[in-house]
Design an enzyme around this catalytic site. Structure first.
Site, PDB file in Angstrom:
ATOM      1  N   ASP A  52       0.848  -1.193   0.000  1.00 29.56           N
ATOM      2  CA  ASP A  52       0.000   0.000   0.000  1.00 29.56           C
ATOM      3  C   ASP A  52       0.882   1.240   0.000  1.00 29.56           C
ATOM      4  O   ASP A  52       1.683   1.423   0.915  1.00 29.56           O
ATOM      5  CB  ASP A  52      -0.895  -0.047   1.253  1.00 29.56           C
ATOM      6  CG  ASP A  52      -1.718   1.222   1.414  1.00 29.56           C
ATOM      7  OD1 ASP A  52      -1.933   1.917   0.405  1.00 29.56           O
ATOM      8  OD2 ASP A  52      -2.132   1.501   2.562  1.00 29.56           O
TER       9      ASP A  52
ATOM     10  N   ASN B 240      -0.292   4.520  -0.162  1.00 29.40           N
ATOM     11  CA  ASN B 240      -0.892   5.777   0.310  1.00 29.40           C
ATOM     12  C   ASN B 240      -1.635   5.685   1.639  1.00 29.40           C
ATOM     13  O   ASN B 240      -2.415   6.566   1.982  1.00 29.40           O
ATOM     14  CB  ASN B 240      -1.824   6.356  -0.764  1.00 29.40           C
ATOM     15  CG  ASN B 240      -2.986   5.423  -1.055  1.00 29.40           C
ATOM     16  OD1 ASN B 240      -3.009   4.294  -0.561  1.00 29.40           O
ATOM     17  ND2 ASN B 240      -3.940   5.881  -1.833  1.00 29.40           N
TER      18      ASN B 240
ATOM     19  N   ASP C 289      -1.724  -1.251  -3.905  1.00 25.22           N
ATOM     20  CA  ASP C 289      -2.022  -0.488  -5.120  1.00 25.22           C
ATOM     21  C   ASP C 289      -0.865  -0.569  -6.115  1.00 25.22           C
ATOM     22  O   ASP C 289       0.168  -1.176  -5.830  1.00 25.22           O
ATOM     23  CB  ASP C 289      -2.346   0.973  -4.756  1.00 25.22           C
ATOM     24  CG  ASP C 289      -1.352   1.530  -3.740  1.00 25.22           C
ATOM     25  OD1 ASP C 289      -0.135   1.395  -3.996  1.00 25.22           O
ATOM     26  OD2 ASP C 289      -1.781   2.058  -2.693  1.00 25.22           O
TER      27      ASP C 289
ATOM     28  N   ASP D 213      -4.497 -10.488 -15.618  1.00 27.60           N
ATOM     29  CA  ASP D 213      -5.566 -11.458 -15.414  1.00 27.60           C
ATOM     30  C   ASP D 213      -6.693 -11.078 -16.363  1.00 27.60           C
ATOM     31  O   ASP D 213      -7.086  -9.922 -16.436  1.00 27.60           O
ATOM     32  CB  ASP D 213      -6.053 -11.378 -13.957  1.00 27.60           C
ATOM     33  CG  ASP D 213      -6.386 -12.731 -13.380  1.00 27.60           C
ATOM     34  OD1 ASP D 213      -7.217 -13.421 -13.995  1.00 27.60           O
ATOM     35  OD2 ASP D 213      -5.838 -13.075 -12.325  1.00 27.60           O
TER      36      ASP D 213
ATOM     37  N   ASP E  76      -8.874 -16.350 -16.493  1.00 29.09           N
ATOM     38  CA  ASP E  76      -9.736 -16.811 -15.414  1.00 29.09           C
ATOM     39  C   ASP E  76     -10.819 -17.774 -15.924  1.00 29.09           C
ATOM     40  O   ASP E  76     -11.496 -17.468 -16.913  1.00 29.09           O
ATOM     41  CB  ASP E  76     -10.402 -15.568 -14.801  1.00 29.09           C
ATOM     42  CG  ASP E  76     -11.066 -15.842 -13.483  1.00 29.09           C
ATOM     43  OD1 ASP E  76     -10.356 -16.169 -12.523  1.00 29.09           O
ATOM     44  OD2 ASP E  76     -12.305 -15.714 -13.402  1.00 29.09           O
TER      45      ASP E  76
HETATM   46  C1  GLC Z   1     -11.120 -17.863 -10.548  1.00 30.53           C
HETATM   47  C2  GLC Z   1     -10.314 -16.935  -9.682  1.00 30.53           C
HETATM   48  C3  GLC Z   1     -11.044 -16.710  -8.394  1.00 30.53           C
HETATM   49  C4  GLC Z   1     -12.383 -16.090  -8.711  1.00 30.53           C
HETATM   50  C5  GLC Z   1     -13.163 -16.907  -9.746  1.00 30.53           C
HETATM   51  C6  GLC Z   1     -14.275 -16.117 -10.328  1.00 30.53           C
HETATM   52  O1  GLC Z   1     -11.235 -19.128 -10.009  1.00 30.53           O
HETATM   53  O2  GLC Z   1      -9.025 -17.425  -9.502  1.00 30.53           O
HETATM   54  O3  GLC Z   1     -10.336 -15.920  -7.495  1.00 30.53           O
HETATM   55  O4  GLC Z   1     -13.138 -15.978  -7.540  1.00 30.53           O
HETATM   56  O5  GLC Z   1     -12.367 -17.317 -10.827  1.00 30.53           O
HETATM   57  O6  GLC Z   1     -13.780 -15.111 -11.185  1.00 30.53           O
HETATM   58 CA    CA Z   2      -3.483   2.112  -1.252  1.00 27.94          CA
END
Ligand code: GLC
Ligand code: CA
Length: 553
Positions: free
Chosen positions: A21, A23, A29, A98, A200
């Protein structure tokens, strides 16, 4: 087998909310990440995978995205992102994003349009169905975070599908407009210069038409698995993504594919499947559930070895493995597979690192794993932040299915919040993570387990990881060698060889606090020791001992 940079790389996963963090608002962040790039460079990793940093109302900590082309308020701005990317690249570190496109947030503009009327142009961006005649949900599917996978929406008197929380409506990938919108967004990030995507729950994007009821489960709901995991068009859509986005850049991709089989993995990530570079399989972290995923027991070592070894040998030469003990959805590796009692924590963390990093595939380190960070000592429900844990307590205990006494140790053992407590940077207040109040408790053991204490200590878990990572750079056999398991039935020792050309490696790991006998195979009699977590050689294996020998045939 083709040689590529991502096969030779080591990936470090950052959970930005809990990393650093800058701030004092108690939330990690982007500027915090930028301030720790030198630390990551010192560790010797090549790629940073960031859990989602996009705009999000944080129902599921960023895995519910309301704008893919902007940054979450708490994490900073796009300018902060660009600065982080520049600074990372200046140090030779790559950034993997991601990509959460099975679903969006219900606060995404697409969904707000979609739910507003049946003839809205965005209606078919999501999966809407009429309820059954009696008004109940369209089918029996349960959601991953508990309850039904369907949410009734008043505005149009229909239900929408959400395989996760009701604030995470599933996108309709059968709609070409959805696919193109996603691909455009991905191209936008690639043009910014990012280096790849972790995708994901990408195996869930294609659903079987008709959405049939699933087989009954303990939860009382049906399992959507057979009808929405590795669905009918998933490979077609990924090939299209590859053609329209991925193939245009020198990036890496890894798919999160729970429940994936070897055959499926070869389709997703085959050397010439033109889909993804590699996938995460979860068999070794899903072998231990008692109540759904919840349990207070460990996986027996022979099962763990069998599972991991199957992936090592079956994918060899066909597709690429990704190697991990933990991530933001799993408990801490040392608590789960090692031994987090003070006398064994460091040595067993090093043993686990040895075992994983000498295998074939691309290794992933989850933030804090390199320090041997442990599970959190939960004492009450109000310490949990994770939607999954909170819902699980409701569904298993408050519903009366299990007593608190039975469920509590299982919850503490497996909760995703174990991984989400803040990085422990030093022994100052809150482990140096924040000057404010952290959004989730810091593990009280930060006074002993922290980066400042480990970075300059040659015997630390951190220094051990550094050595492992530099070995990977020096010995091709660690990356490309074939794998063979020794002593499959042995309940305490995980030993295997790797072979490439006339070179051979032997990795031996004792997964117990006992001192089992291990006879070094003849061919390694004169071998050199590449690394070991004990100083001098001994006849018997010591508790959690690990070493790697290398010989030339
Ligand atoms: C994946 C992610 C998890 C999230 C899920 C829904 O399994 O790693 O953290 O809750 O997808 O997006
Ligand atoms: Ca922060």
């Amino acid at each position: 087998m083709n040689k590529t940079w991502w096969k030779e790389a080591v990936i470090y996963q950052i959970y930005p909310r809990s990393f650093m963090d800058s701030n004092g608002d108690g939330i990690g962040d982007l500027k915090g990440i930028t301030s720790k790039l030198d630390y990551l460079k010192t560790l010797g990793v090549d790629v940073l995978w960031l859990s989602p940093v996009y705009k999000s109302p944080n129902d599921d900590n960023g895995y519910d995205i309301s704008n893919y082309q902007d940054i979450m308020d708490e994490f900073g701005t796009l300018e902060d992102f660009d600065e982080m990317l520049r600074e990372a690249h200046a140090r030779g570190l790559k950034i993997v994003m991601d990509l959460v496109v099975n679903h969006t947030s219900d606060e995404h503009a697409w969904f707000m349009e979609s739910r507003s009327s049946k003839d809205n142009p965005y209606r078919d961006y999501y999966i809407w169905r009429e309820g059954k005649e009696d008004g109940s949900a369209p089918n029996n599917w349960g959601a991953c975070f508990g309850g039904s996978a369907w949410e009734y929406d008043n505005a149009t008197d229909m239900y929408y599908l959400h395989l996760f929380s009701k604030k995470q409506p599933d996108l309709n990938w059968d709609n070409e407009k959805v696919r193109n919108a996603v691909f455009d967004m991905m191209n936008w990030w690639c043009q910014k210069g990012i280096d790849g995507f972790r995708m994901d729950v990408i195996s869930m994007i294609s659903k079987v038409p008709g959405l049939p009821d699933g087989p009954a489960t303990d939860s009382g709901y049906g399992d959507f698995g057979p009808y929405s995991v590795h669905g009918p068009h998933v490979h077609e859509y990924l090939k299209e993504m590859n053609e329209k986005v991925l193939s245009k850049y020198d990036i890496m991709t890894v798919g999160e594919t729970a429940g994936v089989t070897i055959e499926q993995a070869v389709k997703y990530a085959g050397e010439d499947s033109h889909e993804l570079n590699m996938v995460f399989q979860f068999e070794h972290v899903e072998a231990d559930g008692k109540y759904g995923k919840w349990t207070d027991e460990k996986v027996p070592l022979p099962l763990l070895k069998e599972t991991l070894s199957k992936w090592q040998t079956s994918l060899y030469g066909k597709a690429w493995n990704s190697l991990f003990w933990d991530n933001h959805d799993q408990p801490r590796a040392v608590s789960r597979f090692g031994d987090d009692r003070p006398e064994y924590r460091a040595v067993s963390a090093k043993m686990l690192a040895t075992c994983l990093h000498m295998m074939q595939g691309t290794p992933y380190i989850y933030q804090g794993e390199e320090l041997g960070m442990t599970n959190y000592p939960f004492t009450s429900m109000d310490e949990f932040r994770d939607i999954e844990s909170i819902h699980a307590y409701r569904d298993w205990v408050e519903s009366g299915k299990l007593t608190k006494e039975v469920f509590w140790p299982c919850l503490c053992n497996k909760s995703r919040d174990n991984a989400r407590t803040p990085m422990q940077w030093d022994d100052s207040a809150n482990g140096g993570f924040t000057t404010g109040t952290p959004w989730i408790q810091v593990n009280p053991n930060y006074t002993k387990i922290n980066a400042a204490a480990e970075v300059n200590d040659p015997d630390s878990v951190f220094s051990y990881y550094r050595t492992l990572l530099s070995l990977r750079k020096q010995h091709e056999i660690i990356v490309y060698g074939s794998y063979e398991l020794l002593l499959p039935e042995d309940p305490s020792i995980f030993a295997y060889t790797r072979t490439l050309g006339n070179e051979k490696l032997l990795t031996v790991c004792n997964f117990t606090d006992q001192t089992p006998d291990f006879e070094i195979p003849e061919e390694f009699a004169d071998a050199a020791c590449l690394i070991s977590n004990y100083k001098e050689a001994a006849q018997k294996l010591r508790p959690y001992e690990a070493y790697v020998l290398k010989t030339t045939l």
